[in-house]
Design an enzyme around this catalytic site. Sequence first.
Site, PDB file in Angstrom:
ATOM      1  N   HIS A 160       0.699  -1.338   0.134  1.00 48.50           N
ATOM      2  CA  HIS A 160      -0.125   0.249  -0.257  1.00 48.50           C
ATOM      3  C   HIS A 160       0.940   1.484  -0.034  1.00 48.50           C
ATOM      4  CE1 HIS A 160      -3.912  -1.813   0.821  1.00 48.50           C
ATOM      5  NE2 HIS A 160      -3.706  -2.626   1.639  1.00 48.50           N
ATOM      6  N   HIS A 169      -0.020  -9.224   1.557  1.00 49.04           N
ATOM      7  CA  HIS A 169      -1.698 -10.035   1.806  1.00 49.04           C
ATOM      8  C   HIS A 169      -1.702 -11.374   1.061  1.00 49.04           C
ATOM      9  CE1 HIS A 169      -1.993  -5.564   1.054  1.00 49.04           C
ATOM     10  NE2 HIS A 169      -2.086  -6.117   2.474  1.00 49.04           N
ATOM     11  N   CYS A 182       3.177 -13.075   3.126  1.00 49.52           N
ATOM     12  CA  CYS A 182       3.649 -12.632   4.574  1.00 49.52           C
ATOM     13  C   CYS A 182       3.890 -13.945   4.773  1.00 49.52           C
ATOM     14  CB  CYS A 182       2.901 -11.424   5.354  1.00 49.52           C
ATOM     15  SG  CYS A 182       2.988 -11.918   7.172  1.00 49.52           S
ATOM     16  N   HIS A 220     -11.369  -6.701   2.877  1.00 50.47           N
ATOM     17  CA  HIS A 220      -9.547  -6.210   2.826  1.00 50.47           C
ATOM     18  C   HIS A 220      -8.879  -7.444   2.367  1.00 50.47           C
ATOM     19  CE1 HIS A 220      -5.165  -5.949   3.697  1.00 50.47           C
ATOM     20  NE2 HIS A 220      -5.364  -5.063   5.052  1.00 50.47           N
ATOM     21  N   GLU A 253      -6.354  -9.823   2.961  1.00 46.92           N
ATOM     22  CA  GLU A 253      -5.510  -9.869   3.300  1.00 46.92           C
ATOM     23  C   GLU A 253      -7.580 -11.356   3.890  1.00 46.92           C
ATOM     24  OE1 GLU A 253      -4.264 -11.131   8.015  1.00 46.92           O
ATOM     25  OE2 GLU A 253      -3.939  -9.555   6.957  1.00 46.92           O
ATOM     26  N   THR A 256      -3.898 -10.068  10.270  1.00 49.01           N
ATOM     27  CA  THR A 256      -2.863  -9.987  11.035  1.00 49.01           C
ATOM     28  C   THR A 256      -3.159  -8.949  11.130  1.00 49.01           C
ATOM     29  OG1 THR A 256      -1.692  -9.335   8.810  1.00 49.01           O
ATOM     30  CG2 THR A 256      -1.912 -11.807   9.685  1.00 49.01           C
ATOM     31  N   CYS A 312      -0.454 -10.438  14.100  1.00 48.28           N
ATOM     32  CA  CYS A 312       0.897 -10.192  14.062  1.00 48.28           C
ATOM     33  C   CYS A 312       1.442  -9.454  15.227  1.00 48.28           C
ATOM     34  CB  CYS A 312       1.565  -9.354  12.567  1.00 48.28           C
ATOM     35  SG  CYS A 312       2.973  -8.932  12.523  1.00 48.28           S
TER      36      CYS A 312
END
Length: 180
Positions: A14, A47, A69, A97, A99, A137, A165
């Site tokens: 992003h 993502h 990730c 989103h 992800e 996350t 995360c």
Amino acid sequence: AEGRQVVTLGPIIHNRHVVERFQEMGVHVIDRPEDAPEGSTVIIRSHGVPKSIYDLLEERGITYVDATCPFVKKIHKIVEEKSNEGKHIIIIGDAKHPEVQGICGWAVNDVTVIKTEEEAKAFSLAENKEICIVSQTTFNYNKFQELVEIIKKKGYDIIVLNTICNATEVRQKEAADIAG
């Protein structure tokens, strides 16, 4: 890869400046795996993506570099495994989103995304299935705990895996300390 066109599936991160820099270097953004040019290399961004996208790229013989990730990859494995065991998956996060959309694509059965207290209160399952709860996350840790508590009160058989995360949790705690 020498002479090979490289594309990213969605913006790599992003950050408009980074994306523009990549474009100047000839690395373009595609929105769908179907748009990957023959013989190109596709970079899967951090993502992550649904399992179906890996399958599609492999079917087409498209080379890909998986930059998902590791924290997100771990959620994909959990969701695939627990879903295969017949558990209903709840993802605490934002359904819009990328992800979360990617995580949803690793469930073999039904999956529910919950972001708000209202959604947590409204959640119900017809049959008494076991539930596995994971999180986006980057979701707010305190909000995650609140939503889990609301769902737990419903009396389902639940396993909760905090998949926020570590870096996100630390940043949120630092912000709270500064504000507090």
